[in-house]
Design a protein around this motif. Structure first.
Motif, PDB file in Angstrom:
ATOM      1  N   THR A   8      -6.826   2.005   4.472  1.00  0.00           N
ATOM      2  CA  THR A   8      -5.717   1.251   4.808  1.00  0.00           C
ATOM      3  C   THR A   8      -4.664   1.423   3.948  1.00  0.00           C
ATOM      4  N   GLY A   9      -4.839   1.110   2.748  1.00  0.00           N
ATOM      5  CA  GLY A   9      -3.721   1.238   1.535  1.00  0.00           C
ATOM      6  C   GLY A   9      -3.361   2.760   1.524  1.00  0.00           C
ATOM      7  N   LEU A  10      -4.261   3.734   1.631  1.00  0.00           N
ATOM      8  CA  LEU A  10      -3.507   5.064   1.594  1.00  0.00           C
ATOM      9  C   LEU A  10      -2.736   5.240   2.777  1.00  0.00           C
ATOM     10  N   ALA A  11      -2.995   4.940   3.945  1.00  0.00           N
ATOM     11  CA  ALA A  11      -2.230   5.042   5.188  1.00  0.00           C
ATOM     12  C   ALA A  11      -0.760   4.317   5.069  1.00  0.00           C
ATOM     13  N   ALA A  12      -1.065   3.209   4.386  1.00  0.00           N
ATOM     14  CA  ALA A  12       0.432   2.622   4.091  1.00  0.00           C
ATOM     15  C   ALA A  12       1.247   3.400   3.284  1.00  0.00           C
TER      16      ALA A  12
ATOM     17  N   GLU B 155       2.558  12.885   3.223  1.00  0.00           N
ATOM     18  CA  GLU B 155       1.093  12.936   3.788  1.00  0.00           C
ATOM     19  C   GLU B 155       0.496  13.072   2.510  1.00  0.00           C
ATOM     20  N   LEU B 156      -1.078  12.824   2.575  1.00  0.00           N
ATOM     21  CA  LEU B 156      -2.052  12.881   1.545  1.00  0.00           C
ATOM     22  C   LEU B 156      -2.416  14.265   1.444  1.00  0.00           C
ATOM     23  N   ALA B 157      -2.607  14.838   0.351  1.00  0.00           N
ATOM     24  CA  ALA B 157      -3.132  16.380   0.250  1.00  0.00           C
ATOM     25  C   ALA B 157      -4.720  16.088   0.668  1.00  0.00           C
ATOM     26  N   ASP B 158      -5.144  17.093   1.299  1.00  0.00           N
ATOM     27  CA  ASP B 158      -6.402  17.292   2.032  1.00  0.00           C
ATOM     28  C   ASP B 158      -7.205  17.821   0.846  1.00  0.00           C
ATOM     29  N   LEU B 159      -7.867  16.859   0.140  1.00  0.00           N
ATOM     30  CA  LEU B 159      -8.920  17.434  -1.087  1.00  0.00           C
ATOM     31  C   LEU B 159     -10.028  17.111  -0.896  1.00  0.00           C
TER      32      LEU B 159
ATOM     33  N   THR C 192       1.576   6.563   3.117  1.00  0.00           N
ATOM     34  CA  THR C 192       2.254   7.764   3.592  1.00  0.00           C
ATOM     35  C   THR C 192       3.248   7.239   4.566  1.00  0.00           C
ATOM     36  N   HIS C 193       3.277   6.083   4.986  1.00  0.00           N
ATOM     37  CA  HIS C 193       4.431   5.401   5.715  1.00  0.00           C
ATOM     38  C   HIS C 193       5.651   4.815   4.929  1.00  0.00           C
ATOM     39  N   ALA C 194       5.679   5.145   3.454  1.00  0.00           N
ATOM     40  CA  ALA C 194       6.473   4.758   2.602  1.00  0.00           C
ATOM     41  C   ALA C 194       7.822   5.630   2.942  1.00  0.00           C
ATOM     42  N   SER C 195       8.977   4.906   2.745  1.00  0.00           N
ATOM     43  CA  SER C 195      10.112   5.747   3.038  1.00  0.00           C
ATOM     44  C   SER C 195      10.721   6.525   1.784  1.00  0.00           C
ATOM     45  N   VAL C 196       9.811   7.429   1.715  1.00  0.00           N
ATOM     46  CA  VAL C 196      10.026   8.474   0.603  1.00  0.00           C
ATOM     47  C   VAL C 196      10.497   9.664   1.180  1.00  0.00           C
TER      48      VAL C 196
END
Length: 131
Positions: free
Chosen positions: A80-84, A33-37, A86-90
């Motif tokens: 769109t790029g940020l959402a993609a 997830e992206l840090a909420d900053l 968060t879906h990376a298989s990390v």
């Protein structure tokens, strides 16, 4: 995800942005997830006004930071790029070279028109204990 100070036993980072995209946070057993900053002005502009947030990082948490070239594409909203991303298989427990390659191999980084920099850090897998 990042808010006020956590309890005294929790590991944490104090994060802020300076005109950059937010780092990815991958806690053990959770999806990235992206840090909420809040977005701050770019460094060197003289505008200041950086707001930091405390972000709990339990043992084994992965914190990849990257430049916008990883997620920004001409004609596409950066969200769109940020959402993609968060879906990376990390997965937090993977070896760092595997994680870096997984993130860099996500959709079309070779087609990026900007530089791409990626830095990943991980908190110790065991609690640090009393200080």
């Amino acid at each position: 995800m990042c808010a006020g100070p956590p309890g005294p036993a929790a590991e944490l980072a104090v994060l802020a942005t300076a005109g950059h995209v937010p780092p990815l946070v991958v806690r053990p057993g959770t999806a990235p997830e992206l840090a909420d900053l809040p977005v701050g002005p770019p460094l060197g502009t003289g505008f200041g006004g950086y707001e930091s947030r405390h972000c709990p990082l339990p043992p084994g948490t992965l914190l990849p930071a990257y430049t916008d070239g990883l997620v920004e594409r001409r004609g596409e909203d950066i969200d769109t790029g940020l959402a993609a991303l968060t879906h990376a298989s990390v997965t937090a427990g993977n070896a760092l070279p595997v994680i870096l390659n997984t993130v860099l191999d996500r959709p079309a980084p070779a087609n990026s028109e900007d530089d791409v920099t990626l830095l990943a850090a991980r908190t110790p897998r065991e609690p640090l204990g009393p200080r």
